[in-house]
Scaffold this motif. Structure first.
Motif, PDB file in Angstrom:
ATOM      1  N   LYS A 175     -21.946  70.489  83.765  1.00 43.64           N
ATOM      2  CA  LYS A 175     -22.832  70.525  84.878  1.00 43.64           C
ATOM      3  C   LYS A 175     -23.986  71.394  84.828  1.00 43.64           C
ATOM      4  O   LYS A 175     -23.986  72.458  84.267  1.00 43.64           O
ATOM      5  N   GLY A 176     -25.110  70.692  85.171  1.00 46.41           N
ATOM      6  CA  GLY A 176     -26.462  71.427  85.051  1.00 46.41           C
ATOM      7  C   GLY A 176     -26.549  72.170  86.350  1.00 46.41           C
ATOM      8  O   GLY A 176     -25.618  72.249  87.269  1.00 46.41           O
ATOM      9  N   ARG A 177     -27.476  73.226  86.247  1.00 45.59           N
ATOM     10  CA  ARG A 177     -27.879  74.126  87.372  1.00 45.59           C
ATOM     11  C   ARG A 177     -29.172  73.817  87.794  1.00 45.59           C
ATOM     12  O   ARG A 177     -30.300  73.834  86.857  1.00 45.59           O
ATOM     13  N   VAL A 178     -29.564  73.851  89.287  1.00 44.64           N
ATOM     14  CA  VAL A 178     -30.967  73.913  89.823  1.00 44.64           C
ATOM     15  C   VAL A 178     -31.725  74.984  89.106  1.00 44.64           C
ATOM     16  O   VAL A 178     -32.915  74.783  88.882  1.00 44.64           O
TER      17      VAL A 178
ATOM     18  N   GLU B  45     -39.989  69.590  89.305  1.00 42.13           N
ATOM     19  CA  GLU B  45     -38.469  70.028  89.689  1.00 42.13           C
ATOM     20  C   GLU B  45     -37.954  70.977  89.064  1.00 42.13           C
ATOM     21  O   GLU B  45     -37.315  71.928  89.605  1.00 42.13           O
ATOM     22  N   LYS B  46     -38.160  71.007  87.775  1.00 41.94           N
ATOM     23  CA  LYS B  46     -37.565  72.029  86.783  1.00 41.94           C
ATOM     24  C   LYS B  46     -38.186  73.196  87.166  1.00 41.94           C
ATOM     25  O   LYS B  46     -37.151  74.220  87.050  1.00 41.94           O
ATOM     26  N   GLU B  47     -39.201  73.255  87.381  1.00 38.32           N
ATOM     27  CA  GLU B  47     -39.955  74.611  87.441  1.00 38.32           C
ATOM     28  C   GLU B  47     -39.767  75.193  88.697  1.00 38.32           C
ATOM     29  O   GLU B  47     -39.540  76.436  88.792  1.00 38.32           O
ATOM     30  N   ARG B  48     -39.625  74.244  89.835  1.00 41.01           N
ATOM     31  CA  ARG B  48     -39.658  74.904  91.427  1.00 41.01           C
ATOM     32  C   ARG B  48     -38.210  74.944  91.789  1.00 41.01           C
ATOM     33  O   ARG B  48     -37.816  75.639  92.681  1.00 41.01           O
ATOM     34  N   GLY B  49     -37.201  74.439  90.931  1.00 42.55           N
ATOM     35  CA  GLY B  49     -35.846  74.220  91.383  1.00 42.55           C
ATOM     36  C   GLY B  49     -35.626  73.586  92.720  1.00 42.55           C
ATOM     37  O   GLY B  49     -34.788  73.878  93.466  1.00 42.55           O
ATOM     38  N   ILE B  50     -36.524  72.486  92.743  1.00 47.46           N
ATOM     39  CA  ILE B  50     -36.189  71.698  94.345  1.00 47.46           C
ATOM     40  C   ILE B  50     -36.204  70.116  93.723  1.00 47.46           C
ATOM     41  O   ILE B  50     -36.815  70.042  92.583  1.00 47.46           O
ATOM     42  N   THR B  51     -35.613  69.236  94.762  1.00 50.29           N
ATOM     43  CA  THR B  51     -35.796  67.913  94.205  1.00 50.29           C
ATOM     44  C   THR B  51     -37.090  67.407  94.959  1.00 50.29           C
ATOM     45  O   THR B  51     -37.221  67.525  96.165  1.00 50.29           O
TER      46      THR B  51
ATOM     47  N   ALA C  19     -30.541  70.115  85.625  1.00 46.97           N
ATOM     48  CA  ALA C  19     -29.629  69.188  86.429  1.00 46.97           C
ATOM     49  C   ALA C  19     -29.882  68.020  86.460  1.00 46.97           C
ATOM     50  O   ALA C  19     -30.946  67.502  85.641  1.00 46.97           O
ATOM     51  N   PHE C  20     -28.700  67.008  86.157  1.00 46.26           N
ATOM     52  CA  PHE C  20     -28.860  65.697  85.487  1.00 46.26           C
ATOM     53  C   PHE C  20     -30.163  64.719  86.173  1.00 46.26           C
ATOM     54  O   PHE C  20     -30.580  63.997  85.486  1.00 46.26           O
ATOM     55  N   LEU C  21     -30.125  65.005  87.567  1.00 41.12           N
ATOM     56  CA  LEU C  21     -30.968  64.254  88.036  1.00 41.12           C
ATOM     57  C   LEU C  21     -32.475  64.731  88.460  1.00 41.12           C
ATOM     58  O   LEU C  21     -33.629  64.209  89.121  1.00 41.12           O
TER      59      LEU C  21
ATOM     60  N   THR D 241     -24.035  66.855  93.688  1.00 41.54           N
ATOM     61  CA  THR D 241     -24.259  65.895  93.018  1.00 41.54           C
ATOM     62  C   THR D 241     -23.591  65.837  91.301  1.00 41.54           C
ATOM     63  O   THR D 241     -22.921  65.064  90.870  1.00 41.54           O
ATOM     64  N   GLU D 242     -24.126  66.894  90.877  1.00 42.76           N
ATOM     65  CA  GLU D 242     -23.600  67.247  89.507  1.00 42.76           C
ATOM     66  C   GLU D 242     -22.078  67.439  89.514  1.00 42.76           C
ATOM     67  O   GLU D 242     -21.477  67.075  88.323  1.00 42.76           O
ATOM     68  N   ALA D 243     -21.603  68.015  90.651  1.00 42.50           N
ATOM     69  CA  ALA D 243     -19.973  68.000  90.549  1.00 42.50           C
ATOM     70  C   ALA D 243     -19.307  66.639  90.780  1.00 42.50           C
ATOM     71  O   ALA D 243     -18.139  66.425  90.201  1.00 42.50           O
TER      72      ALA D 243
END
Length: 704
Positions: A33-36, A49-55, A41-43, A20-22
Motif C-alpha cells: 500500500k502506498g501512502r499519500v 499530487e505527490k509533492e502536495r499530498g492531495i488528489t 499512492a497508486f493513483l 482506495t489503496e486498501a
C-alpha cells in the motif's frame, strides 16, 4: 461477473486515497500500500499530487472481488478541484462517500451528499479512522441519520430485527414480503440501495486494513449489474494529454461496443482504445458497454458530449463552479492574442476555467476555484508553455436570467443565405442552466435542422443584456423555423439562433444574479455578538446553534461581500473560531443597479453579439434592429396564437401583437417562487450532444 464503475468521494483528509489503496491491496491489485504523505499512492501519479499530498485529477484503477469487476474512480477531495470531481459523477454506477470517524460530517461532505442526490448515484458510506480516539460508532451513525437520512443503516446489522424492519418500510412490496416471510434477500436490499432508498454504512480503518474485506463483501452482495442497450453510445467526461502530448478523450461506454477505427459521429476516428489502471494502460481492439476508456483521434470531442445519442434536452449548469474571475498577467514580451490558443488547450481539460478574451482591452480572463488551483494553474502554464504568469485580484462572476416569457426571433439572410428561428424563452428552475426542447412540427422544419438549432443554443454561453454576463436558468423551446431548399447552410442557423436569443432577451425582463455561499461559523460564546453584527451588515441570513462547547452560526451570504472575513474571524476569536463556506448557487443580486452601472454594458452596441437580424432586399443584406424584427419576420409570431400548452404565462398580459408584459408584482412573485423555494434536485441522467458545424468567417460576419 458484474462490472461496475464505483467512485470514491470525501472531504479532504478523510482518508479517501488511503481507502482506495486498501481496496486495491485487498483485491491483490497492488503488493504494497502506498501512502499519500510518502508520495507513492497508486493513483496519485502526477508530480504535483505527490509533492502536495492531495488528489488533483480523477483517475481509475481496476480490481476484482468475488463476482464484482470494479473500475474504481478516485476523485479530488480538495474543494478547489471539486469541478474535476463533479465531472466523474455522470459516469458512476455507485459511489462510496468516505467520512472521517473522529471529525464527523465536515463542510464539503455535505456538498458531496447533495451532489450525489442531484445526480441520482446510489451511495455506500465508509466511516474511516475508527481506530482513532474520538471515533464513536453510535454517535457517528446517529449524526449521519440526523444530517443526511434516517435511512443510513449499519450494514453490519443486516440480520438484526431493527435493520430488517426499517428496510421493510422503505418499499411497499418489500413490506408485504417481509410480513409474510420475516426475511429479506440480498437482491431486495440491493434494489433499495440502487433506488437510493437505503444507504448502507460500513465502519473501519483503511490505514490498518480493518473492515475492508467486509466492505468489499457489501459491495459485492448489495449492488446490481447494469443493463445497457445494444446500440453504441458513450458519454465524454474528461479530456487530458499523456506524457507525449497525445490528446486523450475519456468516456464511459453506455451502450454497444466500441472498436478501433470506428468513426464516431463528427468527432473523429477512434485510433486507439486504452484501458487505464493508475499510470499504466493496455491497448484493446474493442471495448464493451460499462467500460471507462481513453480514446485517441477524436479531435472534435469536448467534455459533456454524447456519442450515438440524439441532440440533448439540457445543458444543466454544474453545481460546483468558480465564482471569481481573474485577469491573466503575461510577461511584457508575450502577446496575449497569440497566447490565447494555448489556454484554450487547458480549457479543454478544465472547462470550469472558462477562458474569456476581452477584445477591447486585449486581456485574457480565467475562472479559478481558489488559491491552490491558482498555484497549480500557474505551474501548469510554466511547465507546458514555458511562460511565467500571475493573476490580478479576483472579481465576482455575475449571471443573468429572465422573469417573464417572450418569443425571440432571429433572421439571417445575406445574399444566398437564409434561416429564420423562433424561440420561446421562459424562466427556468434555479441551477437548471439551459434546458432545451422542440415544439416545432417536422412538416414545418426538417428534424435535422431542428437538432442543429438546439445544438447552437447549447454550444456556448449567451451574454445577457444587462451586463453581458452569461445567461442561465433559461428554458428554450424551438417554436418555429424556416430554411431555404437551396441557400440554407448549417452556419445560417447558428447566426439566426444566436440572434433569436439576443432579440428575446432584449424584450424580456432581465434579472441580474450573483453567487451565494452557505457558511458555517464556529466560535467562542463571547464573540457571537460581533459575528452576528458583521453578518447582518453584510446581508447574510443565519441561524444559531451549538457544536460542542462552541456557538455555531449557519446561513447564507452573497459571495461578493464576504471578502477575507474568514481571516478576520481567526483574528477576533484569537484563533479559536473557524468559518467554512461552500458555493450555494446563483440568486438575484442584492445591489443590481450598482453592478449594472459599474459594468456600463450596452447590449445594442455589442457588435460581437447583435440583437438585430439581417434581411435581404434588392439583392443586398441589411441590418434590422431588434425591435423591428417581429414586423419583418417571414413566419408569424407564435405567441400571438392561442396557446394551451401550459407555458407558465397564463397570468401575463398580451398586447395585440402577442408580446407578453408582466407587472412588477407578478415578476417579484416569480422570483420569490423560483429562487427562494425549497426544492430538491432531480437526478441528472440526460446529457447534451454537441455537433460540429460550419463556421461563417467567410461571410465577414461575427459567429455570434
Amino acid at each position: 461477473m458484474k462490472k461496475l464503475v464505483i467512485g470514491v468521494l470525501a472531504h479532504v483528509d478523510a482518508g479517501k486515497t488511503t481507502l482506495t489503496e486498501a481496496i486495491l491491496y485487498a483485491c491483490g491489485q497492488i503488493r504494497e500500500k502506498g501512502r499519500v504523505d510518502k508520495g507513492d499512492a497508486f493513483l496519485d501519479t502526477d508530480q504535483m499530487e505527490k509533492e502536495r499530498g492531495i488528489t488533483i485529477y480523477s483517475k481509475q484503477a481496476r480490481a476484482r472481488w468475488k463476482d464484482l469487476d470494479i473500475i474504481l474512480m478516485d476523485t479530488p477531495g480538495h474543494v478547489d478541484f471539486s469541478a474535476e470531481m463533479e465531472r466523474t459523477l455522470s459516469v458512476l454506477d455507485y459511489a462510496v462517500l468516505v467520512i472521517s470517524g473522529p471529525d464527523g460530517i465536515q463542510g464539503h461532505t455535505r456538498t458531496l451528499w447533495k451532489l450525489l442526490a442531484d445526480y441520482g448515484v446510489p451511495t455506500f458510506l465508509f466511516i474511516n479512522k475508527m481506530d482513532q480516539p474520538g471515533a464513536d460508532r453510535a454517535a457517528v451513525l446517529g449524526r449521519l441519520r440526523e444530517t443526511f437520512s434516517e435511512d443510513c443503516l449499519d450494514i453490519a446489522d443486516r440480520n438484526e430485527e431493527s435493520f430488517l424492519e426499517h428496510a421493510a418500510t422503505l418499499k411497499e412490496e418489500l413490506l408485504e414480503s417481509y410480513l409474510e416471510t420475516g426475511k429479506q434477500t440480498d437482491a431486495e436490499i440491493a434494489e433499495l440501495i440502487e433506488e437510493r432508498l437505503l444507504f448502507p454504512c460500513c465502519f473501519g480503518s483503511a490505514l490498518k486494513q480493518e473492515g475492508i474485506e467486509a466492505f468489499l463483501d457489501a459491495l459485492s452482495s448489495y449492488t446490481e449489474a447494469v443493463t445497457y442497450p445494444e446500440a453504441l453510445s458513450a458519454y465524454i467526461y474528461k479530456i487530458s494529454r499523456d506524457a507525449s502530448g497525445e490528446r486523450l478523450v475519456w468516456m464511459k461506454l453506455t451502450g454497444g461496443n466500441l472498436k478501433v477505427k470506428d468513426l464516431l459521429d463528427d468527432y473523429g476516428k477512434a485510433n486507439q482504445i486504452r484501458l487505464y489502471s493508475g499510470a499504466k494502460y493496455e491497448m484493446t481492439q474493442e471495448a464493451e458497454a460499462g467500460e471507462i476508456v481513453a480514446v485517441t483521434g477524436l479531435t472534435g470531442a469536448r467534455v459533456g458530449m454524447e456519442i450515438g445519442a440524439e441532440a440533448g434536452t439540457s445543458t444543466r449548469a454544474a453545481r460546483l463552479e468558480p465564482v471569481l474571475s481573474y485577469r491573466l498577467i503575461l510577461p511584457e514580451d508575450c502577446d496575449a492574442a497569440a497566447f490565447l490558443p494555448k489556454l484554450r488547450e487547458l480549457e479543454e481539460e478544465e472547462p470550469e476555467l472558462k477562458v474569456a478574451w476581452k477584445e477591447e482591452t486585449r486581456e485574457i480572463q480565467v475562472m479559478v476555484m481558489g488559491e491552490v488551483q491558482m498555484e497549480i494553474l500557474t505551474r501548469q502554464i510554466k511547465e507546458r508553455f514555458q511562460t511565467d504568469v500571475t493573476f490580478s485580484d479576483g472579481s465576482i462572476l455575475y449571471k443573468e436570467t429572465i422573469a417573464d416569457t417572450v418569443e425571440g426571433i432571429g433572421h439571417f439572410e445575406p445574399l444566398r443565405h437564409y434561416a429564420e428561428v423562433h424561440l420561446i424563452l421562459k424562466p427556468g428552475e434555479p441551477g437548471s442552466g439551459l434546458t432545451l426542447r422542440s415544439d416545432c412540427p417536422e412538416d414545418d422544419l426538417d428534424i435535422n435542422w431542428q437538432r442543429l438549432i438546439l445544438t447552437h443554443v447549447g454550444e456556448r454561453e449567451h451574454p445577457g443584456v444587462l451586463t453581458g454576463s452569461p445567461v442561465t436558468d433559461l428554458a428554450v423551446t424551438l417554436a418555429a423555423g424556416r430554411a431555404h431548399p437551396k441557400h440554407t447552410e448549417g452556419g445560417d442557423f447558428r447566426q439566426a439562433t444566436y440572434r433569436a436569443i439576443r432579440q428575446g432577451l432584449r424584450q424580456a425582463k432581465s434579472v441580474l444574479l450573483e453567487p451565494y455561499l452557505s457558511f458555517c461559523l464556529e466560535l467562542p460564546d463571547d464573540t457571537v455578538g460581533r459575528a452576528m453584527t458583521d453578518l447582518s451588515q453584510m446581508g447574510g441570513s443565519f441561524e444559531i446553534g451549538r457544536e460542542g462547547d462552541a456557538a455555531r452560526l449557519t446561513g447564507e451570504i452573497p459571495a461578493a461581500v464576504l471578502g477575507d472575513y474568514p481571516r478576520q474571524v481567526l483574528s477576533y476569536t484569537r484563533g479559536e473560531g473557524r468559518m467554512t463556506t461552500e458555493f450555494l448557487g446563483y440568486r438575484p443580486c442584492h445591489n443590481p443597479e450598482e453592478i449594472i452601472e459599474r459594468f456600463g454594458y450596452s447590449a445594442d452596441n455589442d457588435a460581437e453579439n447583435p440583437c438585430g437580424s439581417v434581411f435581404c432586399a434588392h439583392g443586398a443584406g441589411f441590418y434590422v434592429p431588434w425591435d423591428e424584427v417581429r414586423e419583418k419576420a417571414h413566419l408569424p409570431a407564435v405567441l400571438s396564437k392561442p396557446r394551451n400548452s401550459g407555458d407558465g404565462a397564463e397570468n401575463a398580459r398580451r398586447t395585440k401583437e402577442g408580446e407578453i408584459f408582466l407587472g412588477t408584482e407578478e415578476i417579484d412573485a416569480i422570483l420569490e417562487k423560483t429562487y427562494y423555494a425549497n426544492r430538491k434536485g432531480d437526478p441528472i441522467r440526460g446529457k447534451t450532444t454537441w455537433k460540429k458545424t460550419t463556421d461563417y468567417g467567410a461571410l465577414g460576419l461575427s459567429a455570434s
